[in-house]
Write an enzyme that holds these catalytic residues in place. Sequence first.
Site, PDB file in Angstrom:
ATOM      1  N   ASP A  21     -28.002  -3.733 -11.465  1.00  0.00           N
ATOM      2  CA  ASP A  21     -26.865  -4.636 -11.254  1.00  0.00           C
ATOM      3  C   ASP A  21     -27.311  -5.913 -10.544  1.00  0.00           C
ATOM      4  OD1 ASP A  21     -24.246  -5.465 -11.350  1.00  0.00           O
ATOM      5  OD2 ASP A  21     -23.603  -4.308  -9.613  1.00  0.00           O
ATOM      6  N   ARG A  25     -25.239 -12.571 -10.830  1.00  0.00           N
ATOM      7  CA  ARG A  25     -25.281 -13.272  -9.533  1.00  0.00           C
ATOM      8  C   ARG A  25     -26.631 -13.928  -9.296  1.00  0.00           C
ATOM      9  NH1 ARG A  25     -23.472  -8.240  -6.403  1.00  0.00           N
ATOM     10  NH2 ARG A  25     -23.605  -7.405  -8.510  1.00  0.00           N
ATOM     11  N   TRP A  26     -27.691 -13.284  -9.716  1.00  0.00           N
ATOM     12  CA  TRP A  26     -29.049 -13.823  -9.561  1.00  0.00           C
ATOM     13  C   TRP A  26     -29.150 -15.148 -10.313  1.00  0.00           C
ATOM     14  CZ3 TRP A  26     -33.219 -15.090 -12.694  1.00  0.00           C
ATOM     15  CH2 TRP A  26     -34.482 -15.132 -12.100  1.00  0.00           C
ATOM     16  N   HIS A  38     -30.108 -11.760 -17.220  1.00  0.00           N
ATOM     17  CA  HIS A  38     -30.452 -10.605 -18.059  1.00  0.00           C
ATOM     18  C   HIS A  38     -31.897 -10.724 -18.556  1.00  0.00           C
ATOM     19  CE1 HIS A  38     -26.373  -9.445 -17.720  1.00  0.00           C
ATOM     20  NE2 HIS A  38     -25.882 -10.318 -18.583  1.00  0.00           N
ATOM     21  N   LEU A 132     -43.815   9.763 -19.493  1.00  0.00           N
ATOM     22  CA  LEU A 132     -42.443   9.474 -19.046  1.00  0.00           C
ATOM     23  C   LEU A 132     -41.470   9.410 -20.232  1.00  0.00           C
ATOM     24  CD1 LEU A 132     -40.491   8.252 -16.762  1.00  0.00           C
ATOM     25  CD2 LEU A 132     -41.196   6.024 -17.641  1.00  0.00           C
ATOM     26  N   ARG A 195     -20.830   1.580  -5.830  1.00  0.00           N
ATOM     27  CA  ARG A 195     -19.986   2.227  -6.841  1.00  0.00           C
ATOM     28  C   ARG A 195     -20.846   2.986  -7.839  1.00  0.00           C
ATOM     29  NH1 ARG A 195     -17.585  -2.830  -6.764  1.00  0.00           N
ATOM     30  NH2 ARG A 195     -18.907  -3.579  -8.449  1.00  0.00           N
ATOM     31  N   SER A 197     -19.507   3.382 -11.110  1.00  0.00           N
ATOM     32  CA  SER A 197     -19.163   2.670 -12.345  1.00  0.00           C
ATOM     33  C   SER A 197     -19.253   3.521 -13.614  1.00  0.00           C
ATOM     34  CB  SER A 197     -20.024   1.415 -12.507  1.00  0.00           C
ATOM     35  OG  SER A 197     -19.813   0.545 -11.427  1.00  0.00           O
TER      36      SER A 197
END
Length: 249
Positions: A21, A25-26, A38, A132, A195, A197
Amino acid sequence: MELKENVNLQKLPKHVAIIMDGNGRWAKQKGNQRIFGHKNGVKAVREVTEAAAEIGVQYLTLYAFSTENWNRPKIEIDALMQLLVSTIHSETKTLLKNNVRLMAIGDRESLPLSVQNNLQDSINQTAKNTGLTLVLALSYSSRWEITNAVKKIALAIENKQLSHEDINEQLFSNYLTTKDIPDPELLIRTSGEYRISNFLLWQIAYSELYFTNKLWPDYRKDDFYEAIIDFQNRERRFGKTSEQLSDER
Ligand code: FPP
């Protein structure tokens, strides 16, 4: 001493899930459009995938696009879908080189065909990898997943393939898109929001939660190791007392 050396490899979580998240804002802080955030988030995806693979975490699940994200402006959705296609396409080689197996959870049929095809292609190419497992949550939400599982169980009962007596936690888990994936022991969320979410609600029943103020595009390997070390210093009791746990040790 590097942070990575403080990770106890004998006490690793098998599965770490991350709510990435703070991209918007970044970007805004830098006077840019949200999609710039993104795009820079892809570097963080690469970093945590590498970090998880390096220390031997077996499953890493990333919340890349939620059911609710479909409500964002079309221009942002289109750009995100395009970014997914190009990233999956360009990173498949790296996944193969690093023995990473790709999987996806969520309502894949709701994704644009270009994403579905690229995703399936990469999943097929990496299917035999044994390192992984990287799980992308795409068009995913827990309530969608749980409702979907209930519908499938109801149908199986209607068709007499199942009786209501057969329903237990294990059976229910097998109707979720995370079937065959162990529950995450650790859930990380970036960007200072506290949160869940609509993410893995069933699966995080006993997970440790870790929140950091870092915005996702700034997230690096050391941030991931820090979360793992924090996890390793916690006592997981699963409803028992500390004394019971000491007796079992
Ligand atoms: C949340 O930030 C981020 C997303 C909804 C998308 C995450 C996608 C990527 C990092 C790109 C590609 C990913 C993969 C796995 C190839 P936000 O937009 O909610 O940020 P905000 O809360 O600051 O607005």
